[in-house]
Design an enzyme around this catalytic site. Structure first.
Site, PDB file in Angstrom:
ATOM      1  CG  HIS A 242       8.847  96.678  16.194  1.00  0.00           C
ATOM      2  ND1 HIS A 242       9.925  96.897  16.999  1.00  0.00           N
ATOM      3  CD2 HIS A 242       7.745  96.842  16.960  1.00  0.00           C
ATOM      4  CE1 HIS A 242       9.492  97.176  18.220  1.00  0.00           C
ATOM      5  NE2 HIS A 242       8.174  97.155  18.216  1.00  0.00           N
TER       6      HIS A 242
ATOM      7  CG  ASP B 285      -0.256  97.598  17.720  1.00  0.00           C
ATOM      8  OD1 ASP B 285      -0.877  97.120  18.675  1.00  0.00           O
ATOM      9  OD2 ASP B 285       0.620  98.461  17.831  1.00  0.00           O
TER      10      ASP B 285
HETATM   11  N1  CMC Z   1       4.788 100.288   5.448  1.00  0.00           N
HETATM   12  C1  CMC Z   1       5.520 100.583   4.362  1.00  0.00           C
HETATM   13  N2  CMC Z   1       6.830 100.886   4.408  1.00  0.00           N
HETATM   14  C2  CMC Z   1       7.406 100.880   5.617  1.00  0.00           C
HETATM   15  C3  CMC Z   1       6.690 100.580   6.787  1.00  0.00           C
HETATM   16  C4  CMC Z   1       5.328 100.260   6.668  1.00  0.00           C
HETATM   17  N3  CMC Z   1       4.614  99.955   7.735  1.00  0.00           N
HETATM   18  N4  CMC Z   1       7.520 100.660   7.847  1.00  0.00           N
HETATM   19  C5  CMC Z   1       8.708 101.004   7.369  1.00  0.00           C
HETATM   20  N5  CMC Z   1       8.653 101.152   6.014  1.00  0.00           N
HETATM   21  C6  CMC Z   1       9.747 101.452   5.099  1.00  0.00           C
HETATM   22  C7  CMC Z   1      10.111 102.926   5.132  1.00  0.00           C
HETATM   23  O1  CMC Z   1       9.388 103.660   4.186  1.00  0.00           O
HETATM   24  C8  CMC Z   1      11.579 102.869   4.855  1.00  0.00           C
HETATM   25  O2  CMC Z   1      11.745 102.658   3.475  1.00  0.00           O
HETATM   26  P1  CMC Z   1      13.010 103.317   2.676  1.00  0.00           P
HETATM   27  O3  CMC Z   1      14.222 102.668   3.292  1.00  0.00           O
HETATM   28  O4  CMC Z   1      12.781 102.965   1.257  1.00  0.00           O
HETATM   29  O5  CMC Z   1      12.944 104.795   2.949  1.00  0.00           O
HETATM   30  C9  CMC Z   1      12.043 101.596   5.567  1.00  0.00           C
HETATM   31  O6  CMC Z   1      10.890 100.745   5.589  1.00  0.00           O
HETATM   32  C10 CMC Z   1      12.541 101.829   6.987  1.00  0.00           C
HETATM   33  O7  CMC Z   1      11.545 102.557   7.691  1.00  0.00           O
HETATM   34  P2  CMC Z   1      11.785 103.471   8.951  1.00  0.00           P
HETATM   35  O8  CMC Z   1      10.665 104.457   9.056  1.00  0.00           O
HETATM   36  O9  CMC Z   1      13.181 104.001   8.925  1.00  0.00           O
HETATM   37  O10 CMC Z   1      11.684 102.423  10.129  1.00  0.00           O
HETATM   38  P3  CMC Z   1      11.546 102.771  11.652  1.00  0.00           P
HETATM   39  O11 CMC Z   1      12.279 101.704  12.391  1.00  0.00           O
HETATM   40  O12 CMC Z   1      11.929 104.168  11.934  1.00  0.00           O
HETATM   41  O13 CMC Z   1       9.970 102.665  11.883  1.00  0.00           O
HETATM   42  C11 CMC Z   1       7.823 101.962  12.556  1.00  0.00           C
HETATM   43  C12 CMC Z   1       9.334 101.688  12.652  1.00  0.00           C
HETATM   44  C13 CMC Z   1       7.105 100.967  13.475  1.00  0.00           C
HETATM   45  C14 CMC Z   1       7.506 103.380  13.054  1.00  0.00           C
HETATM   46  C15 CMC Z   1       7.373 101.791  11.065  1.00  0.00           C
HETATM   47  O14 CMC Z   1       7.686 100.488  10.612  1.00  0.00           O
HETATM   48  C16 CMC Z   1       5.896 102.103  10.873  1.00  0.00           C
HETATM   49  O15 CMC Z   1       5.534 103.270  10.689  1.00  0.00           O
HETATM   50  N6  CMC Z   1       5.020 101.052  10.896  1.00  0.00           N
HETATM   51  C17 CMC Z   1       3.598 101.268  10.793  1.00  0.00           C
HETATM   52  C18 CMC Z   1       3.037 101.704  12.138  1.00  0.00           C
HETATM   53  C19 CMC Z   1       2.979 100.574  13.127  1.00  0.00           C
HETATM   54  O16 CMC Z   1       2.514  99.485  12.829  1.00  0.00           O
HETATM   55  N7  CMC Z   1       3.416 100.863  14.370  1.00  0.00           N
HETATM   56  C20 CMC Z   1       3.339  99.909  15.497  1.00  0.00           C
HETATM   57  C21 CMC Z   1       4.671  99.530  16.016  1.00  0.00           C
HETATM   58  S1  CMC Z   1       4.572  98.105  17.095  1.00  0.00           S
HETATM   59  C22 CMC Z   1       3.690  98.647  18.466  1.00  0.00           C
HETATM   60  C23 CMC Z   1       4.469  99.535  19.332  1.00  0.00           C
HETATM   61  O17 CMC Z   1       5.569  99.165  19.749  1.00  0.00           O
HETATM   62  O18 CMC Z   1       3.980 100.627  19.631  1.00  0.00           O
END
Ligand code: CMC
Length: 432
Positions: free
Chosen positions: A307, A367
């Protein structure tokens, strides 16, 4: 003495003092508005990771501690003691209602739950296999073509009517999109049923048989709606605010929020979680799947994990996990959902012990479990994000209304760092 932060342009030696603003809770924010005027610079913050885009008194999240408050009330207390409509009232009006206020609110919402027959006709224009989110966005935007006489965004009574109308009609539109896909007859909303019961009735009632309402299912959906009602300045809410800042009508703004919610990184994640669990298919396949997720050269993510704000745990996930257990225990007599739930539990256990997830502070979000609950309730996967949108309507409206009531409202207009071609002269086609 008020706190300030000094920003110095080392090239010119010029400095500015930026005010540090303190909220009720949470990180202080630096007011950088003087930066462009005084130093001719903008801040660079792609994806708004460190930008507070507004002042808001609605929802507070502490991502490190896993805290979520609506108007100061903790989400676990609301989930346990409140109802979805009471949370809507709280979000939109700022305080918990008295009995009289609540009765009047519930009555108005029920009264406006009926959809204009002209709006119902919109559905016939969609393909038989249209995604229900497309229908939801289209019909909600279409509401702007029906209620002109009560759409003055500067009139508080009109704003209130729009809020009530949206809360009343969202479940009706959602249920109609579901039935349209199944080719089932439309079920008109019933004013004599509770909000959740009416929603269930519109979704599942068949003209040729009695429908039994399961109290555990009703309670589970009520909690789901409460948990998804608002979540501060997330992507869809920020979209609603940005659209609203241009003085667009509220139906257009909420339609913009719906389309933003659709993405798998946001509200579409619950659908993606079920697809992922089905793809894994068996507990023995979890290991290789986790390896794929951790592989830098593979774009696969563990859906329902991570998240932007919660870096400890998502308090909504804790509540929903309990609901999931109870619901499957009572509803899933055939055990249909059990294998999926077992894969989810094992996936969660393995991921939470894995260094990759620990180092990146990736925990299950709301989710991760909500899709399993919705499946157990008989709601098909392509309707999951629609259910999220129905719930989030409360937050979108509350945030839109708060923005519209702010006398300092200005159109939202981010700036950019231009990295394209430098100024150059046009070249005639025969000389290229
Ligand atoms: N699975 C594997 N690796 C992950 C994931 C994941 N779900 N989420 C983040 N990472 C890794 C990412 O690859 C990165 O690694 P590195 O530092 O080695 O490059 C690190 O963690 C940081 O990731 P980020 O993309 O910079 O994190 P963010 O804050 O931009 O993304 C997120 C947040 C929710 C988009 C992401 O965690 C994600 O894509 N999760 C899966 C989709 C999901 O479940 N979304 C629902 C969110 S909650 C409901 C809502 O509010 O809508």
């Amino acid at each position: 003495m008020s706190k300030t932060v000094t920003i110095t342009d080392n090239a010119s030696g010029k400095s500015i003092e930026c005010q540090v603003m303190e909220g009720t809770h949470g990180h202080p924010v630096v007011d950088t508005r003087a930066l462009s005027k005084e130093l001719g610079m903008f801040t660079f913050d792609p994806a708004f990771v460190t930008t507070a885009s507004c002042e808001s008194a609605i929802t507070f999240i502490d991502g490190e501690k896993g805290i979520l408050l609506h108007r100061g009330y903790p989400i676990d207390q609301l989930a346990e003691n409140s109802s979805y409509l009471e949370v809507c009232y709280l979000l939109i009006n700022g305080e918990l209602p008295t009995k009289t206020e609540m009765d009047s609110f519930v009555f108005s919402i029920g009264r406006l739950s009926l959809l204009h027959e002209g709006l119902l006709n919109f559905f016939n224009g969609f393909r038989h296999d249209a995604h229900p989110m497309a229908m939801l966005a289209g019909v909600v935007a279409g509401m702007s073509s029906h209620y002109h006489e009560e759409m003055d965004i500067y009139n508080p009574e009109h704003r209130n009517m729009c809020a009530i109308r949206l809360l009343g009609k969202m479940p009706t539109i959602a249920a109609k999109s579901f039935r349209y896909l199944l080719g089932r007859p439309y079920v008109y909303p019933r004013h004599d049923l509770g909000y959740v019961e009416n929603f269930f009735n519109m979704m599942f009632h068949l003209p040729n048989r009695e429908m039994a309402m399961n109290p555990t299912a009703v309670k589970a959906l009520e909690i789901m709606l409460i948990l998804h009602a608002d979540h501060e300045q997330n992507a869809s809410t920020s979209t609603v605010r940005l659209a609203g800042s241009s003085q667009a009508n509220p139906y257009a703004c909420i339609a913009a929020g719906i389309t933003t919610l659709w993405g798998p990184a946001h509200g579409g994640a619950n659908e993606a979680v079920i697809n992922m669990l089905q793809e894994i298919g068996d507990v023995k396949n979890i290991g290789p799947y986790i390896d794929r997720v951790k592989d830098k050269n593979n774009p696969t993510r563990l859906m329902g994990f991570g998240h932007r704000v919660y870096k400890n745990f998502d308090p909504r996930a804790k509540i929903i996990r309990g609901v999931c257990h109870q619901l499957l225990g009572e509803l899933d007599a055939t055990g249909d959902q059990q294998p999926m739930f077992e894969i989810a539990m094992e996936l969660e256990r393995i991921a939470l012990e894995d260094q990759y997830f620990i180092e990146r502070k990736l925990y299950p979000n709301v989710d991760f479990y909500s899709g399993i609950i919705l499946s157990a309730l008989g709601i098909p996967t392509n309707m999951f994000t629609v259910m999220f949108a129905v719930a989030r309507t409360a937050g979108w409206i509350a945030q839109w209304k708060e923005m519209m009531e702010d006398p300092s409202l200005k159109i939202g207009r981010p700036r950019q760092l231009y990295v394209g071609a430098a100024k150059r002269d046009y070249v005639a086609m025969d000389q290229r």
